[in-house]
Motif scaffolding. Structure first.
Motif, PDB file in Angstrom:
ATOM      1  N   THR A  27       0.884  -1.175   0.000  1.00 54.97           N
ATOM      2  CA  THR A  27       0.000   0.000   0.000  1.00 54.97           C
ATOM      3  C   THR A  27       0.918   1.220   0.000  1.00 54.97           C
ATOM      4  OG1 THR A  27      -0.251   0.620   2.343  1.00 54.97           O
ATOM      5  CG2 THR A  27      -1.548  -1.291   1.588  1.00 54.97           C
ATOM      6  N   TYR A  31       3.399  -2.214   3.962  1.00 59.70           N
ATOM      7  CA  TYR A  31       2.851  -3.476   3.452  1.00 59.70           C
ATOM      8  C   TYR A  31       1.875  -4.070   4.467  1.00 59.70           C
ATOM      9  CZ  TYR A  31       5.692  -3.961  -0.770  1.00 59.70           C
ATOM     10  OH  TYR A  31       6.219  -3.783  -2.018  1.00 59.70           O
ATOM     11  N   LYS A  50       1.329 -13.096  12.958  1.00 60.02           N
ATOM     12  CA  LYS A  50       1.951 -11.896  13.539  1.00 60.02           C
ATOM     13  C   LYS A  50       2.211 -12.030  15.034  1.00 60.02           C
ATOM     14  CE  LYS A  50       0.624  -7.711  13.052  1.00 60.02           C
ATOM     15  NZ  LYS A  50       1.233  -6.519  12.484  1.00 60.02           N
ATOM     16  N   ASP A  56      -6.558  -6.782  19.452  1.00 64.67           N
ATOM     17  CA  ASP A  56      -6.109  -5.716  18.549  1.00 64.67           C
ATOM     18  C   ASP A  56      -6.780  -5.841  17.173  1.00 64.67           C
ATOM     19  OD1 ASP A  56      -4.721  -3.738  17.292  1.00 64.67           O
ATOM     20  OD2 ASP A  56      -2.737  -4.620  17.566  1.00 64.67           O
ATOM     21  N   HIS A  61      -9.701  -3.435   4.093  1.00 64.83           N
ATOM     22  CA  HIS A  61      -9.350  -2.672   2.889  1.00 64.83           C
ATOM     23  C   HIS A  61     -10.275  -3.030   1.730  1.00 64.83           C
ATOM     24  CE1 HIS A  61      -5.805  -2.820   5.436  1.00 64.83           C
ATOM     25  NE2 HIS A  61      -5.275  -1.799   4.778  1.00 64.83           N
ATOM     26  N   THR A  93      -7.683   5.894   7.763  1.00 64.65           N
ATOM     27  CA  THR A  93      -8.567   4.807   8.196  1.00 64.65           C
ATOM     28  C   THR A  93      -9.693   5.417   9.004  1.00 64.65           C
ATOM     29  OG1 THR A  93      -6.814   3.153   8.234  1.00 64.65           O
ATOM     30  CG2 THR A  93      -8.717   2.727   9.643  1.00 64.65           C
ATOM     31  N   LYS A 110     -15.301  -5.538  18.779  1.00 64.71           N
ATOM     32  CA  LYS A 110     -15.802  -4.157  18.858  1.00 64.71           C
ATOM     33  C   LYS A 110     -17.000  -3.969  17.935  1.00 64.71           C
ATOM     34  CE  LYS A 110     -11.423  -1.721  19.705  1.00 64.71           C
ATOM     35  NZ  LYS A 110     -11.706  -0.929  20.897  1.00 64.71           N
ATOM     36  N   VAL A 113     -15.565  -0.812  13.074  1.00 62.19           N
ATOM     37  CA  VAL A 113     -14.580  -1.409  12.173  1.00 62.19           C
ATOM     38  C   VAL A 113     -13.719  -0.289  11.569  1.00 62.19           C
ATOM     39  CG1 VAL A 113     -16.219  -1.370  10.210  1.00 62.19           C
ATOM     40  CG2 VAL A 113     -14.263  -2.927  10.150  1.00 62.19           C
ATOM     41  N   ARG A 116     -10.395   1.333   5.095  1.00 61.36           N
ATOM     42  CA  ARG A 116      -9.796   2.333   4.215  1.00 61.36           C
ATOM     43  C   ARG A 116      -9.643   1.818   2.788  1.00 61.36           C
ATOM     44  NH1 ARG A 116      -4.214   3.607   3.117  1.00 61.36           N
ATOM     45  NH2 ARG A 116      -2.843   1.834   3.466  1.00 61.36           N
ATOM     46  N   GLY A 221      -1.924   0.801  18.430  1.00 61.47           N
ATOM     47  CA  GLY A 221      -0.887   1.744  18.035  1.00 61.47           C
ATOM     48  C   GLY A 221      -0.704   2.783  19.130  1.00 61.47           C
TER      49      GLY A 221
HETATM   50  O1  TXA Z   1      -1.502   2.127   6.963  1.00 63.76           O
HETATM   51  C1  TXA Z   1      -2.106   1.267   7.574  1.00 63.76           C
HETATM   52  O2  TXA Z   1      -3.063   1.516   8.307  1.00 63.76           O
HETATM   53  C2  TXA Z   1      -1.622  -0.190   7.420  1.00 63.76           C
HETATM   54  C3  TXA Z   1      -1.894  -0.637   5.994  1.00 63.76           C
HETATM   55  C4  TXA Z   1      -1.565  -2.083   5.759  1.00 63.76           C
HETATM   56  O3  TXA Z   1      -3.235  -0.339   5.653  1.00 63.76           O
HETATM   57  N1  TXA Z   1      -2.259  -1.029   8.364  1.00 63.76           N
HETATM   58  C5  TXA Z   1      -1.954  -0.985   9.684  1.00 63.76           C
HETATM   59  O4  TXA Z   1      -2.655  -1.940  10.404  1.00 63.76           O
HETATM   60  O5  TXA Z   1      -1.171  -0.218  10.173  1.00 63.76           O
HETATM   61  P1  TXA Z   1      -2.261  -2.322  11.898  1.00 63.76           P
HETATM   62  O6  TXA Z   1      -3.166  -3.451  12.233  1.00 63.76           O
HETATM   63  O7  TXA Z   1      -0.835  -2.558  12.015  1.00 63.76           O
HETATM   64  O8  TXA Z   1      -2.707  -1.090  12.722  1.00 63.76           O
HETATM   65  C6  TXA Z   1      -4.064  -0.810  12.744  1.00 63.76           C
HETATM   66  C7  TXA Z   1      -4.462  -0.088  13.973  1.00 63.76           C
HETATM   67  C8  TXA Z   1      -4.331  -0.935  15.209  1.00 63.76           C
HETATM   68  O9  TXA Z   1      -3.637  -0.200  16.212  1.00 63.76           O
HETATM   69  C9  TXA Z   1      -5.780  -1.180  15.589  1.00 63.76           C
HETATM   70  O10 TXA Z   1      -5.953  -1.263  16.949  1.00 63.76           O
HETATM   71  C10 TXA Z   1      -6.506   0.012  14.994  1.00 63.76           C
HETATM   72  O11 TXA Z   1      -5.838   0.220  13.812  1.00 63.76           O
HETATM   73  N2  TXA Z   1      -7.897  -0.298  14.737  1.00 63.76           N
HETATM   74  C11 TXA Z   1      -8.400  -1.142  13.838  1.00 63.76           C
HETATM   75  N3  TXA Z   1      -9.737  -1.233  13.951  1.00 63.76           N
HETATM   76  C12 TXA Z   1     -10.078  -0.410  14.965  1.00 63.76           C
HETATM   77  C13 TXA Z   1     -11.305  -0.079  15.605  1.00 63.76           C
HETATM   78  N4  TXA Z   1     -12.448  -0.612  15.250  1.00 63.76           N
HETATM   79  N5  TXA Z   1     -11.276   0.814  16.617  1.00 63.76           N
HETATM   80  C14 TXA Z   1     -10.106   1.356  17.001  1.00 63.76           C
HETATM   81  N6  TXA Z   1      -8.922   1.074  16.455  1.00 63.76           N
HETATM   82  C15 TXA Z   1      -8.903   0.199  15.454  1.00 63.76           C
END
Ligand code: TXA
Ligand code: MG
Length: 322
Positions: A27, A31, A50, A56, A61, A93, A110, A113, A116, A221
């Motif tokens: 992306t 990645y 992972k 988490d 996408h 996102t 949750k 969702v 993005r 994060g």
């Molecule tokens: O740039 C990005 O966002 C990348 C690319 C691959 O799209 N993805 C990414 O995903 O960084 P990840 O899983 O490493 O980080 C996503 C973050 C996590 O900290 C997660 O908790 C948060 O997004 N997240 C996902 N769904 C959520 C939700 N429903 N409420 C709050 N936080 C959420």
């Protein structure tokens, strides 16, 4: 052994995804480690690969606003639509109420969702061809630095993925900005590739930033240590030659745009000679990974100017060094 796993065959990637297998996708941010978002077993294998805790949630996408509206979210509020139209495909996102079709595992139970539309030609094609929304976290072991090249993915998750789609170096290089709505007010959970100013200019209102919440992380994060190298990493406000020379010779430095008068100048990795924050964000994770693998024992980094993309970069530096 696993080198043949990298390639640019989009059809092949789509076939694997339809079979419930894991494919790493490029992306513009970093990645992702992707699986069919509707298939709970495939999604479970993302967590396993992972070593990611099940609390988490994953980002879903897709390539189309209609799909977001019809099968990913339940409500698509006006403000969210405005942002989607302004910034998708792109590094934003949106956290919205989830559609019942999205398995609970994707969202860690949750009601919301993260969704993005990423801005990468190959992945947009892949999303169209396979016709499935893809759940994808960054393609790194939990807590480590996100990958910005196919090789980064191969090095750490080569044995866990079926295929890695080669899409070159990520142009943004830092994860997406995560934005939710609390009582209809926009709140940023993670600073990222889209700046606060850009978001505020479209919404015409101030956006709150809540990126640290150790007790009940809305987005992991938010954890104080995340995106972290294994080597000892020290964050300073500013590095100059005098400070640099107080560290032993097995120390490497990451500076924004400073020259350092030190023994063996190769030890100074400059993020952007011209002081360009975009260039700095695109290079940061590659440099951190390279130093983490190198013979240097300590990494000393300095903050970049705390504005625009610099806010997200400094956020990652803080967590990398915690
Ligand atoms: O740039 C990005 O966002 C990348 C690319 C691959 O799209 N993805 C990414 O995903 O960084 P990840 O899983 O490493 O980080 C996503 C973050 C996590 O900290 C997660 O908790 C948060 O997004 N997240 C996902 N769904 C959520 C939700 N429903 N409420 C709050 N936080 C959420
Ligand atoms: Mg991640």
């Amino acid at each position: 052994m696993t080198i043949h796993k990298i390639g640019s065959d989009i059809e092949k990637a789509a076939t694997f995804l339809k079979q419930g297998k894991l494919v790493a996708i490029p992306t513009e941010t970093v990645y992702g480690l992707a699986a069919n978002a509707f298939d709970p077993i495939a999604v479970a294998s993302i967590f396993e690969a992972k070593k990611r805790p099940h609390f988490d949630p994953l980002i879903v996408h897709t390539h189309s606003l209609e799909i977001v509206q019809n099968v990913i979210v339940k409500h698509f509020p006006e403000k969210a639509i405005k942002l989607a139209k302004a910034f998708w495909p792109g590094p934003l996102t949106l956290v919205l109420t989830k559609n019942d079709k999205i398995p609970d595992l994707v969202t860690s139970g949750k009601e919301t969702v993260g969704v993005r539309i990423p801005n990468h030609e190959m992945t947009l094609k892949l999303l169209k061809i396979c016709g499935l929304p893809l759940a994808a976290p960054s393609a790194n072991p939990f807590g480590y630095i996100s990958p910005t090249t196919a090789d980064h993915v191969l090095e750490q998750l080569g044995n866990e993925v079926e295929y890695i789609l080669e899409g070159g170096e990520c142009s943004v290089g830092i994860e997406s900005t995560i934005l939710a709505f609390e009582d209809e007010k926009p709140v940023i959970y993670r600073l990222g590739g889209l700046t606060i100013e850009e978001i505020e200019s479209v919404l015409n209102e101030k956006v709150k930033v809540v990126t640290e919440n150790e007790e009940n992380p809305s987005a992991p994060g938010m954890l104080k240590s995340h995106y972290a190298p294994k080597k000892k990493t020290i964050l300073l406000e500013k590095i100059n030659s005098e400070i640099a020379n107080t560290y032993p010779l097995d120390t490497a430095f990451i500076t924004f745009n400073s020259e350092l008068e030190i023994d063996d100048k190769c030890r100074n990795k400059v993020l952007s000679v011209n002081g360009d924050l975009k260039e700095a964000s695109s290079k940061l994770f590659s440099i951190l990974r390279a130093l983490d693998k190198s013979e240097y024992q300590t990494i000393v980094v300095e903050n970049v100017p705390n504005k625009d993309l610099g806010l997200a970069i400094n956020d990652r530096l803080r967590r990398a060094s915690f």
